[in-house]
Write a protein that holds these residues in place. Structure first.
Motif, PDB file in Angstrom:
ATOM      1  N   PRO A 539      -3.158   2.048  16.324  1.00  0.00           N
ATOM      2  CA  PRO A 539      -1.813   2.073  15.746  1.00  0.00           C
ATOM      3  C   PRO A 539      -1.490   0.842  14.900  1.00  0.00           C
ATOM      4  CG  PRO A 539      -1.714   1.507  18.072  1.00  0.00           C
ATOM      5  CD  PRO A 539      -3.137   1.825  17.777  1.00  0.00           C
ATOM      6  N   GLY A 540      -0.459   1.011  14.047  1.00  0.00           N
ATOM      7  CA  GLY A 540       0.077  -0.119  13.299  1.00  0.00           C
ATOM      8  C   GLY A 540      -0.716  -0.462  12.064  1.00  0.00           C
ATOM      9  N   GLY A 541      -0.726   0.433  11.071  1.00  0.00           N
ATOM     10  CA  GLY A 541      -1.433   0.116   9.840  1.00  0.00           C
ATOM     11  C   GLY A 541      -0.907  -1.134   9.170  1.00  0.00           C
ATOM     12  N   ALA A 596     -11.106   7.997   5.703  1.00  0.00           N
ATOM     13  CA  ALA A 596     -10.447   8.448   6.922  1.00  0.00           C
ATOM     14  C   ALA A 596     -11.393   8.380   8.119  1.00  0.00           C
ATOM     15  CB  ALA A 596      -9.939   9.877   6.741  1.00  0.00           C
ATOM     16  N   VAL A 597     -10.856   7.978   9.255  1.00  0.00           N
ATOM     17  CA  VAL A 597     -11.599   7.985  10.515  1.00  0.00           C
ATOM     18  C   VAL A 597     -11.717   9.430  10.992  1.00  0.00           C
ATOM     19  CG1 VAL A 597     -11.495   7.281  12.938  1.00  0.00           C
ATOM     20  CG2 VAL A 597     -10.847   5.669  11.136  1.00  0.00           C
ATOM     21  N   SER A 598     -12.859   9.784  11.518  1.00  0.00           N
ATOM     22  CA  SER A 598     -13.026  11.149  12.007  1.00  0.00           C
ATOM     23  C   SER A 598     -12.298  11.334  13.332  1.00  0.00           C
ATOM     24  CB  SER A 598     -14.512  11.472  12.191  1.00  0.00           C
ATOM     25  OG  SER A 598     -15.096  10.616  13.148  1.00  0.00           O
ATOM     26  N   ALA A 599     -11.623  12.469  13.476  1.00  0.00           N
ATOM     27  CA  ALA A 599     -10.933  12.866  14.708  1.00  0.00           C
ATOM     28  C   ALA A 599     -10.084  11.741  15.296  1.00  0.00           C
ATOM     29  CB  ALA A 599     -11.941  13.356  15.742  1.00  0.00           C
ATOM     30  N   PRO A 600      -9.147  11.185  14.542  1.00  0.00           N
ATOM     31  CA  PRO A 600      -8.342  10.074  15.064  1.00  0.00           C
ATOM     32  C   PRO A 600      -7.426  10.518  16.204  1.00  0.00           C
ATOM     33  CG  PRO A 600      -7.429  10.851  13.007  1.00  0.00           C
ATOM     34  CD  PRO A 600      -8.725  11.579  13.183  1.00  0.00           C
ATOM     35  N   GLN A 601      -7.356   9.694  17.246  1.00  0.00           N
ATOM     36  CA  GLN A 601      -6.512   9.993  18.401  1.00  0.00           C
ATOM     37  C   GLN A 601      -5.369   8.999  18.560  1.00  0.00           C
ATOM     38  OE1 GLN A 601      -8.831  10.821  22.078  1.00  0.00           O
ATOM     39  NE2 GLN A 601     -10.641  10.547  20.771  1.00  0.00           N
ATOM     40  N   PHE A 602      -5.525   7.791  18.013  1.00  0.00           N
ATOM     41  CA  PHE A 602      -4.577   6.713  18.301  1.00  0.00           C
ATOM     42  C   PHE A 602      -3.933   6.134  17.045  1.00  0.00           C
ATOM     43  CE2 PHE A 602      -8.072   6.672  21.389  1.00  0.00           C
ATOM     44  CZ  PHE A 602      -7.385   6.946  22.556  1.00  0.00           C
ATOM     45  N   ALA A 603      -4.142   6.763  15.904  1.00  0.00           N
ATOM     46  CA  ALA A 603      -3.663   6.222  14.629  1.00  0.00           C
ATOM     47  C   ALA A 603      -2.199   6.594  14.412  1.00  0.00           C
ATOM     48  CB  ALA A 603      -4.531   6.741  13.487  1.00  0.00           C
ATOM     49  N   LYS A 604      -1.309   5.867  15.097  1.00  0.00           N
ATOM     50  CA  LYS A 604       0.133   6.129  15.066  1.00  0.00           C
ATOM     51  C   LYS A 604       0.841   4.942  14.415  1.00  0.00           C
ATOM     52  CE  LYS A 604      -0.895   8.079  19.579  1.00  0.00           C
ATOM     53  NZ  LYS A 604      -0.776   7.887  21.033  1.00  0.00           N
ATOM     54  N   GLY A 605       2.046   5.178  13.924  1.00  0.00           N
ATOM     55  CA  GLY A 605       2.801   4.082  13.329  1.00  0.00           C
ATOM     56  C   GLY A 605       2.096   3.508  12.124  1.00  0.00           C
ATOM     57  N   GLY A 606       1.986   4.311  11.057  1.00  0.00           N
ATOM     58  CA  GLY A 606       1.319   3.813   9.864  1.00  0.00           C
ATOM     59  C   GLY A 606       1.952   2.546   9.320  1.00  0.00           C
ATOM     60  N   GLY A 607       3.283   2.445   9.427  1.00  0.00           N
ATOM     61  CA  GLY A 607       3.977   1.236   9.002  1.00  0.00           C
ATOM     62  C   GLY A 607       4.107   0.216  10.115  1.00  0.00           C
ATOM     63  N   VAL A 608       4.715   0.674  11.236  1.00  0.00           N
ATOM     64  CA  VAL A 608       5.033  -0.244  12.332  1.00  0.00           C
ATOM     65  C   VAL A 608       4.714   0.421  13.661  1.00  0.00           C
ATOM     66  CG1 VAL A 608       6.903  -1.426  13.550  1.00  0.00           C
ATOM     67  CG2 VAL A 608       6.838  -1.451  11.048  1.00  0.00           C
ATOM     68  N   PHE A 609       4.079  -0.325  14.539  1.00  0.00           N
ATOM     69  CA  PHE A 609       3.864   0.104  15.922  1.00  0.00           C
ATOM     70  C   PHE A 609       4.357  -1.006  16.838  1.00  0.00           C
ATOM     71  CE2 PHE A 609       1.275  -0.072  19.805  1.00  0.00           C
ATOM     72  CZ  PHE A 609       1.535   1.184  20.334  1.00  0.00           C
ATOM     73  N   VAL A 610       5.196  -0.640  17.802  1.00  0.00           N
ATOM     74  CA  VAL A 610       5.685  -1.602  18.792  1.00  0.00           C
ATOM     75  C   VAL A 610       5.568  -0.957  20.170  1.00  0.00           C
ATOM     76  CG1 VAL A 610       7.644  -2.962  19.626  1.00  0.00           C
ATOM     77  CG2 VAL A 610       7.302  -2.652  17.164  1.00  0.00           C
ATOM     78  N   ASN A 656       4.424   8.545  10.929  1.00  0.00           N
ATOM     79  CA  ASN A 656       3.943   7.876   9.723  1.00  0.00           C
ATOM     80  C   ASN A 656       4.572   6.507   9.531  1.00  0.00           C
ATOM     81  OD1 ASN A 656       2.190   9.930   8.741  1.00  0.00           O
ATOM     82  ND2 ASN A 656       3.973  11.104   8.088  1.00  0.00           N
ATOM     83  N   GLU A 657       5.880   6.437   9.721  1.00  0.00           N
ATOM     84  CA  GLU A 657       6.580   5.172   9.464  1.00  0.00           C
ATOM     85  C   GLU A 657       6.535   4.250  10.676  1.00  0.00           C
ATOM     86  OE1 GLU A 657       7.185   4.711   6.514  1.00  0.00           O
ATOM     87  OE2 GLU A 657       7.443   6.694   5.650  1.00  0.00           O
ATOM     88  N   VAL A 658       6.942   4.771  11.825  1.00  0.00           N
ATOM     89  CA  VAL A 658       7.008   3.936  13.027  1.00  0.00           C
ATOM     90  C   VAL A 658       6.570   4.718  14.252  1.00  0.00           C
ATOM     91  CG1 VAL A 658       8.907   2.539  12.116  1.00  0.00           C
ATOM     92  CG2 VAL A 658       9.411   4.497  13.593  1.00  0.00           C
ATOM     93  N   SER A 659       6.042   3.999  15.208  1.00  0.00           N
ATOM     94  CA  SER A 659       5.888   4.469  16.578  1.00  0.00           C
ATOM     95  C   SER A 659       6.358   3.336  17.467  1.00  0.00           C
ATOM     96  CB  SER A 659       4.431   4.819  16.892  1.00  0.00           C
ATOM     97  OG  SER A 659       4.270   5.077  18.276  1.00  0.00           O
ATOM     98  N   TYR A 669      10.047   6.404  19.930  1.00  0.00           N
ATOM     99  CA  TYR A 669      10.834   6.687  18.733  1.00  0.00           C
ATOM    100  C   TYR A 669       9.915   6.679  17.521  1.00  0.00           C
ATOM    101  CZ  TYR A 669      14.721   5.475  21.822  1.00  0.00           C
ATOM    102  OH  TYR A 669      15.607   5.422  22.867  1.00  0.00           O
ATOM    103  N   THR A 670      10.084   7.682  16.653  1.00  0.00           N
ATOM    104  CA  THR A 670       9.399   7.714  15.366  1.00  0.00           C
ATOM    105  C   THR A 670      10.449   7.943  14.295  1.00  0.00           C
ATOM    106  OG1 THR A 670       9.022  10.100  15.302  1.00  0.00           O
ATOM    107  CG2 THR A 670       7.408   8.763  16.528  1.00  0.00           C
ATOM    108  N   GLU A 671      10.015   8.158  13.060  1.00  0.00           N
ATOM    109  CA  GLU A 671      10.982   8.425  11.995  1.00  0.00           C
ATOM    110  C   GLU A 671      11.765   9.713  12.233  1.00  0.00           C
ATOM    111  OE1 GLU A 671       6.879   9.857  10.591  1.00  0.00           O
ATOM    112  OE2 GLU A 671       7.731   8.092  11.568  1.00  0.00           O
TER     113      GLU A 671
END
Length: 686
Positions: A539-541, A596-610, A656-659, A669-671
């Motif tokens: 998480p947290g790009g 892209a990573v194959s079969a992503p499971q944890f790629a959450k919060g592209g903008g922000v992860f807290v 996409n924006e936040v997790s 909470y997400t967008e």
């Protein structure tokens, strides 16, 4: 009388060298002749293969080129480093050491290094080195009045000492300390009293049709915990260095606060933290107008901070060259004071606790009532959770030992100074550096506060967390007018673990103003662009933050957290992004090459992860983003349609924006639902 002494490769090794016509042939010879306050000027651009040069008095070491061109800038595009004289090692050793003492630290100097090319130094961590293996090119030890300016550092490296196993006596001493502590908790008297309480609780438990609790056996507790300890801290465990040894491939400060300006660091390597530059011990240098490119940490050792690594608040009283077992010996030595504080288990546990525990055992989806202190040890023993029992006993041992005896290991005055002082990095460029662990560009831990301003952090890679910057363990930071672009985390690391492509932080107070992570975007991208910060299957790009445990040290679970709480007194943290910030076009679920990573499971919060963790001693977090919907915009996360970790009953369509995960309140909470967190001013508060 102050003099200038000259050096030229065609000179002589006899004389006073005070005339350009009679220069010294080597820098070592000129240093031997020099007096306090002298200047040593190198007349040509030759390469000088020297023994380790030692500066212990006020002196200036410079070049004729810089004397004639005082504004020469090695960081400028196209600057030819061949214009500078090169000083290199004539063997396997560092190039130069500036050395004072704790008593003369503030008075020694001024010492100036200017207009030099420091190349191919190779420091080795070994016993008796005042620099503890740091600074392959230059190390500054116990000296604050030092200026390193308009120099180039190229191809220097550090080498850590061979890792030896723990002495078995030290391992057995820690093992016995845990068993002695548990022996006191589960004394024969306590064993009988606990079992009477269990017998009473089981009558109510039977009426509730729950599984009855088992009686506790003192002998079984000691036998089983001993077995699990041997699995966790096995014979032959590596005895790792813990206080900054072999840090700083190019330049290192060891209990020192020099000024470093207009310096170029390229292709330096550390077998510890800080591929180019490192801060070790209680020092707060100023680094300004420098460039850090293509530096790295090695794959083995403490591999954080591809360009810069900081580790300030170490336990000075235990010695600077500290290993895991030295810290363990200190903690074990405080066992008697810990045992003296123990109260009867019956003072911390009741029949109601046992009934609640039996309810949890029957349906463990709810929160475990076992938290800290003696109570979890009793409950672990009842449930025959031997590893958890050993972990809770170790945590109790070290936390109590530190709460009672911290100032026998740390200097209280140094900790107070660390809370008020900062490592300053301003007007720098940190690009294309690589860390085999955390912090591709910069890493700060152990109460290493940082002021980062007007700096570009670009295209750095961390195999684990924080592609651009990683901050942890009370290392508060102010980040102002900076840009984070093209950085990547989680490249070859652990899926789900390696957070924060641009910036990753844990248990720090962070203030971010007028700073861009990625680039501004008005819509969700289909893929990252060259300026996007990315995380792998994690998480947290753009940005990732954790209020959680700091993890294990020396095989002791959460020992770093014990230090954070008991020594550094960090119980609350805050994170604030001002309205002038942008977090856009970042992506979670992509490699450093933006595939892209194959079969992503944890790629959450592209903008922000807290994540607000459920570790009991994690600091309380206050997280704020001003003008959130305009600040966090146009990010992408590949994992979608997942069951929330915080609330398994919630299926998250996109993040996409936040997790924003609260593991205590069991909410995410997400967008899609973050509007409930945004106040009338547009600020997101979590």
């Amino acid at each position: 009388m102050v003099a200038t002494r000259y050096v030229k490769s065609t000179g002589s090794n006899t004389g006073t060298f005070t005339s350009k016509s009679t220069p010294a042939k080597t820098i070592a010879a000129a240093l031997k002749a020099a007096a306090v306050g002298d200047t040593i000027e190198i007349l040509d651009t030759a390469t000088y293969l020297e023994p380790e040069l030692l500066l212990t008095q006020a002196i200036t070491l410079t070049s004729s080129y810089l004397v004639s061109n005082p504004t020469a800038d090695p960081t400028a595009v196209g600057f030819d480093v061949k214009k500078l004289p090169t000083i290199s090692a004539d063997g396997v050793h560092r190039v130069l050491r500036v050395e004072g003492t704790p008593a003369t630290r503030s008075s020694l100097g001024p010492i100036v290094l200017s207009g030099l090319h420091i190349a191919k130094g190779h420091s080795v961590h070994k016993s008796g080195d005042p620099g503890i293996g740091c600074g392959g090119g230059v190390v500054v030890v116990d000296a604050d009045q030092v200026t390193v300016t308009r120099c180039a550092f190229t191809g220097n490296r550090t080498e850590a000492a061979p890792v030896k196993p723990w002495p078995e006596a030290d391992r057995l001493a820690l093992r016995q300390a845990v068993l002695d502590l548990l022996g006191d908790v589960f004394s024969s008297t306590a064993e009988a009293a606990i079992n009477r309480l269990i017998e009473l609780a089981n009558k109510a438990i039977a009426l509730l049709r729950l599984t009855p609790l088992k009686p506790v056996s003192r002998a079984t507790v000691l036998t089983e915990v001993g077995k699990t300890f041997d699995g966790q801290v096995a014979s032959g465990r590596a005895n790792s260095a813990v206080t900054g040894q072999a840090f700083g491939g190019g330049l290192a400060t060891v209990w020192a606060s020099p000024t470093v300006s207009y310096c170029m660091f390229t292709d330096n390597t550390a077998n510890g933290r800080g591929g180019a530059l490192a801060v070790t011990g209680f020092g707060w240098p100023t680094v300004a107008n420098c460039v850090f490119e293509t530096n790295q940490t090695m794959q083995t050792g403490r591999s954080d901070g591809g360009a810069i690594g900081c580790e300030v608040a170490v336990p000075t009283k235990l010695g600077r060259d500290l290993f895991e077992t030295d810290l363990v010996k200190f903690l074990v030595g405080k066992l008697s004071s810990v045992r003296a504080t123990l109260a009867s288990p019956l003072s911390s546990i009741t029949i109601s606790d046992l009934i609640a525990f039996a309810t949890w055992v029957s349906n463990s989806a709810g929160p475990n009532p076992a938290i800290r202190g003696i109570k979890p040890m009793v409950l672990d023993a009842i449930d025959e959770q031997w590893k958890q029992l050993g972990d809770h006993a170790l945590y109790y041992l070290v936390t109590t030992a530190l709460s009672l005896n911290a100032w026998d290991a740390w200097e209280k005055s140094e900790i107070e100074a660390a809370r008020k002082s900062v490592v300053t990095v301003r007007d720098c460029r940190i690009s294309r550096n690589h860390a085999f662990d955390d912090g591709g560009g910069l890493y700060a831990s152990v109460l290493s506060r940082v002021a980062l301003s007007s700096t570009q952090i670009t295209d750095n890679v961390a195999e684990d967390m924080g592609g651009g910057v990683r901050l942890t363990m009370g290392s508060d930071a102010t980040i102002s007018k900076c840009s984070f672009t093209g950085n990547a985390s989680g490249i070859g690391g652990i899926r789900g673990h390696d957070k924060g492509g641009g910036l990753s932080a844990r248990n720090v107070t962070l203030t971010v103003v007028d700073t861009v992570l990625g680039v501004a975007s008005s819509s969700t991208p289909k893929a990252p662009v060259s300026t996007s910060n990315v995380s792998g299957d994690a998480p947290g790009g753009g940005f990732a933050y954790e209020a959680a445990s700091e993890g294990a040290l020396a095989g002791i679970p959460d020992l770093w957290s014990s230090i954070l709480v008991q020594v550094f007194a960090v119980s609350k943290v805050s994170v604030s992004f001002g309205s002038g910030c942008v977090i856009g076009s970042n992506c979670a679920g992509f490699t450093a090459r933006k595939s892209a990573v194959s079969a992503p499971q944890f790629a959450k919060g592209g903008g922000v992860f807290v994540v607000r963790g459920d570790f009991p001693d994690a600091p309380a977090l206050d997280f704020t983003v001003a003008a959130a919907k305009g600040t966090i915009l146009g990010n992408l996360a590949l994992t979608a349609g997942y069951a929330s970790r915080a609330d398994p009953s919630l299926k998250v369509t996109t993040a996409n924006e936040v997790s924003l995960q609260d593991l205590v309140a069991k909410k995410e909470y997400t967008e899609n639902n973050w509007s409930t967190l945004i106040d009338s001013s547009g600020a997101l508060k979590f």
